[in-house]
Design an enzyme around this catalytic site. Structure first.
Site, short mmCIF file in Angstrom:
data_model
loop_
_atom_site.label_atom_id
_atom_site.label_comp_id
_atom_site.label_asym_id
_atom_site.label_seq_id
_atom_site.Cartn_x
_atom_site.Cartn_y
_atom_site.Cartn_z
N LYS A 45 0.80 -1.22 0.00
CA LYS A 45 0.00 0.00 0.00
C LYS A 45 0.84 1.27 0.00
O LYS A 45 0.31 2.35 -0.23
CB LYS A 45 -0.94 0.00 1.21
CG LYS A 45 -2.01 -1.06 1.12
CD LYS A 45 -2.98 -0.75 0.00
CE LYS A 45 -4.12 -1.74 -0.02
NZ LYS A 45 -5.17 -1.37 -0.96
N1 PMP Z 1 -2.88 -8.12 1.76
C1 PMP Z 1 -2.82 -7.22 2.76
C2 PMP Z 1 -2.10 -7.56 4.01
C3 PMP Z 1 -3.47 -5.99 2.64
O1 PMP Z 1 -3.44 -5.09 3.63
C4 PMP Z 1 -4.19 -5.71 1.44
C5 PMP Z 1 -4.91 -4.41 1.33
N2 PMP Z 1 -6.16 -4.42 1.99
C6 PMP Z 1 -4.23 -6.68 0.43
C7 PMP Z 1 -3.54 -7.86 0.62
C8 PMP Z 1 -5.07 -6.52 -0.81
O2 PMP Z 1 -4.76 -5.43 -1.58
P1 PMP Z 1 -5.89 -4.66 -2.38
O3 PMP Z 1 -6.60 -3.77 -1.42
O4 PMP Z 1 -5.14 -3.89 -3.41
O5 PMP Z 1 -6.82 -5.65 -2.98
#
Ligand code: PMP
Length: 305
Positions: A45
């Protein structure tokens, strides 16, 4: 490499190559994992935090007076707080109670205010609370990652090109977890443009709805959806893998023990799904997955107990 802000250390993460030597992968096939836990805020992120703030400043949605408010499971909050430091912006994050205390502490360490919403209201409760706060706080900006097209765009412009740069077009399949869906949608769109035959496989925990299941609780953090993300319309997704908490956590521990990969449970879940995918493909296939964040933010949740 000499840097003057932590945001300069975001991206250009390594790819880890898994072979049949240590894992149940057909002999001439490979799995690659993009090690996003090595970003300075510890997750994928960071790319989104940087992109949202840069775009916000460019378009005037963010000014020096802005307070950024965002519903988050934690990693987006950490990323936005980290990137906000550079511009001295205020941040408030709305986090459902159940998410890890370490993430909430890190957000606070980076100067953010953290507000909890009840676990049983899910991420929808956090979204509603964020919108309510924005009404009463002047100069507030809600990036709203769950509906903002800048979310998939971030990964279309950063993660996708890095993958093609390292692996060229030698990929059979892209397998990745879905939370907001931004990582999956943006990266998949870029890869599909470069490799039209690539298979696209989403990963969710049990208790998520993509394979038609009922919404329910799960311990794997960061992935799983209560509604279909709005970013998937133009994507031809080949399927979704649903992973149980036990499968995800067992694999997360195995990755640490066997390969020194200190990653969170959504990485373990992604790897279980990548193994299933590589096992059903012909020998010589190459599967790419993403390890989104690091393990040490889940120690209080007993990730290694
Ligand atoms: N894994 C973790 C640990 C996350 O924090 C996130 C984000 N919520 C994701 C995967 C998935 O990413 P996205 O929000 O881009 O689908």
């Amino acid at each position: 490499m000499i840097i003057t802000t932590m945001t300069q250390a975001i991206g250009s993460t390594p790819l880890f190559k898994f072979t049949s030597k240590d894992y149940p992968i057909p002999e001439k096939s490979f799995i690659y994992a993009k090690l996003e836990h090595l970003n300075p805020g510890g997750s994928i992120k960071d790319r989104l935090g940087q992109y949202l703030i840069e775009e916000g400043l460019k378009t005037g949605k963010i000014t020096p007076q802005t307070t950024i408010i965002e519903p988050t499971a934690g990693n987006t909050g950490i990323a936005l707080a980290l990137c906000a430091r550079q511009h001295d912006l205020k941040t408030i994050f709305v986090v459902p109670q159940k998410f890890s205390l370490e993430k909430q502490q890190i957000m606070r360490a980076l100067g953010a205010k953290v507000i909890n919403t009840p676990t049983n209201q899910g991420i929808k409760g956090a979204i509603a609370k964020s919108k309510e706060l924005a009404q009463s706080i002047p100069h507030s900006y809600l990036p709203l990652q769950f509906e903002n097209p800048l979310n998939p765009q971030t990964y279309y412009h950063t993660l996708g090109p890095e993958i093609i740069q390292d692996l060229s077009t030698n990929l059979t399949s892209f397998v990745a977890g879905i939370g907001s869906g931004g990582t999956f949608a943006g990266t998949a769109k870029y890869l599909k443009e470069k490799i039209p035959a690539i298979r696209l496989v989403g990963v969710e925990p049990e208790g998520s709805i993509l394979n038609g299941g009922e919404p329910g609780p799960h311990e794997i953090e960061g992935i799983g959806v209560e509604f279909i993300p709005p970013f998937f319309d133009d994507l031809n997704i080949d399927g979704f893998e649903t992973i149980t908490d036990k499968e995800g956590f067992d694999c997360t521990r195995e990755l640490a023990r066997k390969s020194g990969l200190l990653v969170g449970s959504s990485s373990g879940a992604a790897f279980v799904a990548a193994l299933r995918e590589v096992q059903r493909l012909p020998n010589g296939s190459q599967v790419l997955t993403i390890f989104p964040d690091m393990a040490d933010r889940y120690l209080s949740k007993g990730i290694y107990l």
